[in-house]
Design a protein around this motif. Structure first.
Motif, PDB file in Angstrom:
ATOM      1  N   ARG A   6       0.816  -1.213   0.000  1.00  0.00           N
ATOM      2  CA  ARG A   6       0.000   0.000   0.000  1.00  0.00           C
ATOM      3  C   ARG A   6       0.849   1.262   0.000  1.00  0.00           C
ATOM      4  NH1 ARG A   6      -3.691  -1.305   4.849  1.00  0.00           N
ATOM      5  NH2 ARG A   6      -2.880  -3.390   4.806  1.00  0.00           N
ATOM      6  N   ARG A   7       2.077   1.162   0.358  1.00  0.00           N
ATOM      7  CA  ARG A   7       2.933   2.344   0.384  1.00  0.00           C
ATOM      8  C   ARG A   7       3.427   2.622  -1.032  1.00  0.00           C
ATOM      9  NH1 ARG A   7       5.968   0.167   5.417  1.00  0.00           N
ATOM     10  NH2 ARG A   7       7.467  -0.353   3.818  1.00  0.00           N
ATOM     11  N   PRO A   8       3.159   3.827  -1.547  1.00  0.00           N
ATOM     12  CA  PRO A   8       3.535   4.144  -2.931  1.00  0.00           C
ATOM     13  C   PRO A   8       5.031   3.999  -3.204  1.00  0.00           C
ATOM     14  CG  PRO A   8       2.091   5.847  -2.041  1.00  0.00           C
ATOM     15  CD  PRO A   8       2.435   4.915  -0.914  1.00  0.00           C
ATOM     16  N   MET A   9       5.881   4.361  -2.238  1.00  0.00           N
ATOM     17  CA  MET A   9       7.323   4.273  -2.466  1.00  0.00           C
ATOM     18  C   MET A   9       7.747   2.815  -2.638  1.00  0.00           C
ATOM     19  SD  MET A   9      10.086   5.794  -3.023  1.00  0.00           S
ATOM     20  CE  MET A   9      10.392   7.391  -2.369  1.00  0.00           C
ATOM     21  N   ASP A  10       7.196   1.919  -1.837  1.00  0.00           N
ATOM     22  CA  ASP A  10       7.543   0.510  -1.977  1.00  0.00           C
ATOM     23  C   ASP A  10       7.078  -0.044  -3.318  1.00  0.00           C
ATOM     24  OD1 ASP A  10       8.810   0.397   0.434  1.00  0.00           O
ATOM     25  OD2 ASP A  10       7.204  -0.658   1.492  1.00  0.00           O
ATOM     26  N   LEU A  11       5.899   0.355  -3.745  1.00  0.00           N
ATOM     27  CA  LEU A  11       5.395  -0.106  -5.032  1.00  0.00           C
ATOM     28  C   LEU A  11       6.291   0.399  -6.157  1.00  0.00           C
ATOM     29  CD1 LEU A  11       3.323  -1.630  -6.668  1.00  0.00           C
ATOM     30  CD2 LEU A  11       1.891   0.429  -6.654  1.00  0.00           C
ATOM     31  N   ARG A  12       6.703   1.662  -6.086  1.00  0.00           N
ATOM     32  CA  ARG A  12       7.618   2.210  -7.103  1.00  0.00           C
ATOM     33  C   ARG A  12       8.942   1.471  -7.102  1.00  0.00           C
ATOM     34  NH1 ARG A  12       6.490   8.397  -6.115  1.00  0.00           N
ATOM     35  NH2 ARG A  12       6.487   7.473  -4.112  1.00  0.00           N
ATOM     36  N   ARG A  13       9.459   1.182  -5.924  1.00  0.00           N
ATOM     37  CA  ARG A  13      10.732   0.451  -5.837  1.00  0.00           C
ATOM     38  C   ARG A  13      10.584  -0.949  -6.413  1.00  0.00           C
ATOM     39  NH1 ARG A  13      12.334   2.257   0.242  1.00  0.00           N
ATOM     40  NH2 ARG A  13      13.183   4.285  -0.301  1.00  0.00           N
ATOM     41  N   ARG A  14       9.489  -1.617  -6.100  1.00  0.00           N
ATOM     42  CA  ARG A  14       9.261  -2.965  -6.635  1.00  0.00           C
ATOM     43  C   ARG A  14       9.159  -2.944  -8.156  1.00  0.00           C
ATOM     44  NH1 ARG A  14       7.620  -6.682  -2.511  1.00  0.00           N
ATOM     45  NH2 ARG A  14       6.950  -5.597  -0.642  1.00  0.00           N
ATOM     46  N   LEU A  15       8.415  -1.987  -8.689  1.00  0.00           N
ATOM     47  CA  LEU A  15       8.258  -1.903 -10.145  1.00  0.00           C
ATOM     48  C   LEU A  15       9.573  -1.549 -10.831  1.00  0.00           C
ATOM     49  CD1 LEU A  15       4.754  -0.197 -10.387  1.00  0.00           C
ATOM     50  CD2 LEU A  15       5.342  -2.606 -10.807  1.00  0.00           C
ATOM     51  N   THR A  16      10.335  -0.650 -10.232  1.00  0.00           N
ATOM     52  CA  THR A  16      11.648  -0.298 -10.785  1.00  0.00           C
ATOM     53  C   THR A  16      12.565  -1.508 -10.752  1.00  0.00           C
ATOM     54  OG1 THR A  16      11.384   1.992 -10.067  1.00  0.00           O
ATOM     55  CG2 THR A  16      13.627   1.253 -10.548  1.00  0.00           C
ATOM     56  N   ALA A  17      12.549  -2.234  -9.651  1.00  0.00           N
ATOM     57  CA  ALA A  17      13.383  -3.432  -9.525  1.00  0.00           C
ATOM     58  C   ALA A  17      12.955  -4.494 -10.529  1.00  0.00           C
ATOM     59  CB  ALA A  17      13.306  -3.976  -8.102  1.00  0.00           C
ATOM     60  N   LEU A  18      11.649  -4.652 -10.729  1.00  0.00           N
ATOM     61  CA  LEU A  18      11.155  -5.624 -11.693  1.00  0.00           C
ATOM     62  C   LEU A  18      11.593  -5.254 -13.111  1.00  0.00           C
ATOM     63  CD1 LEU A  18       9.534  -8.208 -11.918  1.00  0.00           C
ATOM     64  CD2 LEU A  18       7.473  -6.808 -12.156  1.00  0.00           C
ATOM     65  N   ALA A  19      11.573  -3.969 -13.413  1.00  0.00           N
ATOM     66  CA  ALA A  19      12.060  -3.503 -14.720  1.00  0.00           C
ATOM     67  C   ALA A  19      13.556  -3.788 -14.860  1.00  0.00           C
ATOM     68  CB  ALA A  19      11.777  -2.012 -14.891  1.00  0.00           C
ATOM     69  N   ALA A  20      14.316  -3.619 -13.781  1.00  0.00           N
ATOM     70  CA  ALA A  20      15.757  -3.912 -13.824  1.00  0.00           C
ATOM     71  C   ALA A  20      16.007  -5.399 -14.031  1.00  0.00           C
ATOM     72  CB  ALA A  20      16.428  -3.432 -12.534  1.00  0.00           C
ATOM     73  N   VAL A  21      15.201  -6.247 -13.389  1.00  0.00           N
ATOM     74  CA  VAL A  21      15.320  -7.695 -13.596  1.00  0.00           C
ATOM     75  C   VAL A  21      15.091  -8.017 -15.070  1.00  0.00           C
ATOM     76  CG1 VAL A  21      14.221  -9.931 -13.120  1.00  0.00           C
ATOM     77  CG2 VAL A  21      14.724  -8.367 -11.240  1.00  0.00           C
ATOM     78  N   ALA A  22      14.030  -7.461 -15.642  1.00  0.00           N
ATOM     79  CA  ALA A  22      13.713  -7.705 -17.050  1.00  0.00           C
ATOM     80  C   ALA A  22      14.830  -7.186 -17.964  1.00  0.00           C
ATOM     81  CB  ALA A  22      12.384  -7.056 -17.410  1.00  0.00           C
ATOM     82  N   ALA A  23      15.397  -6.033 -17.632  1.00  0.00           N
ATOM     83  CA  ALA A  23      16.485  -5.469 -18.440  1.00  0.00           C
ATOM     84  C   ALA A  23      17.726  -6.357 -18.388  1.00  0.00           C
ATOM     85  CB  ALA A  23      16.822  -4.063 -17.969  1.00  0.00           C
ATOM     86  N   CYS A  24      18.048  -6.882 -17.216  1.00  0.00           N
ATOM     87  CA  CYS A  24      19.214  -7.778 -17.090  1.00  0.00           C
ATOM     88  C   CYS A  24      19.003  -9.051 -17.902  1.00  0.00           C
ATOM     89  CB  CYS A  24      19.456  -8.138 -15.624  1.00  0.00           C
ATOM     90  SG  CYS A  24      20.038  -6.768 -14.617  1.00  0.00           S
ATOM     91  N   LEU A  25      17.804  -9.612 -17.810  1.00  0.00           N
ATOM     92  CA  LEU A  25      17.501 -10.829 -18.563  1.00  0.00           C
ATOM     93  C   LEU A  25      17.555 -10.551 -20.065  1.00  0.00           C
ATOM     94  CD1 LEU A  25      16.712 -13.794 -18.537  1.00  0.00           C
ATOM     95  CD2 LEU A  25      14.320 -13.068 -18.346  1.00  0.00           C
ATOM     96  N   ALA A  26      16.974  -9.448 -20.485  1.00  0.00           N
ATOM     97  CA  ALA A  26      16.992  -9.091 -21.909  1.00  0.00           C
ATOM     98  C   ALA A  26      18.423  -8.859 -22.400  1.00  0.00           C
ATOM     99  CB  ALA A  26      16.137  -7.847 -22.148  1.00  0.00           C
ATOM    100  N   ALA A  27      19.234  -8.205 -21.595  1.00  0.00           N
ATOM    101  CA  ALA A  27      20.631  -7.962 -21.983  1.00  0.00           C
ATOM    102  C   ALA A  27      21.387  -9.279 -22.125  1.00  0.00           C
ATOM    103  CB  ALA A  27      21.319  -7.065 -20.952  1.00  0.00           C
TER     104      ALA A  27
END
Length: 149
Positions: A6-27
């Motif tokens: 429910r905390r917006p900052m945690d959700l943003r961090r999770r989404l940013t981290a998920l995007a980084a995971v996807a970027a590492c896998l794609a790379a």
């Protein structure tokens, strides 16, 4: 745990981290394709060691999906320790057996122990730790907040 979502900052961090995971896998997969090998084939020095470093980067980023409040230095230590544990687990032969039957097991656990990989895991994590610290510092400066203690 539900409060963390429910905390917006945690959700943003999770989404940013998920995007980084996807970027590492794609790379990692992109490098293998550009090297002219199969996506699952780590033949060649570039594909092998970049894949190892990017695997560690993906683990580092993935930790923030699971625990967005984790401190970067702790995440780096956990990511490197986890990667080393997986690499040492390969000495048992269990990952090789699992990898023979599952593509996901091969990608997650690898096949054979390579001592050079133990050095490549920090190569994948430490630049992310440095970037994380740099951007965290500058974001705090922009927001005018003090660092967490």
């Amino acid at each position: 745990m539900a409060e963390a979502f429910r905390r917006p900052m945690d959700l943003r961090r999770r989404l940013t981290a998920l995007a980084a995971v996807a970027a590492c896998l794609a790379a990692a997969l992109g490098i293998r394709l550009l090297a002219g090998t199969s996506v699952l084939d780590s033949a060649g020095t570039l594909a092998q060691y970049s894949g190892t470093a990017l695997y560690a980067s993906m683990i580092y980023a993935g930790l923030f999906v699971l625990a967005p409040a984790l401190r970067p230095a702790m995440a780096a230590a956990v990511a490197i320790a986890f990667c080393w544990a997986v690499e040492l687990f390969q000495l048992t032969g269990v990952p090789a057996g699992l990898s023979a039957h599952s593509v996901l097991a091969r990608l997650a656990l690898g096949v054979a122990f390579d001592p050079a990989d133990l050095l490549w895991y920090p190569v994948g994590v430490l630049p992310l730790l440095a970037a994380h610290a740099y951007f965290s510092h500058h974001c705090r400066l922009i927001r005018g907040t003090s660092p967490r203690r």
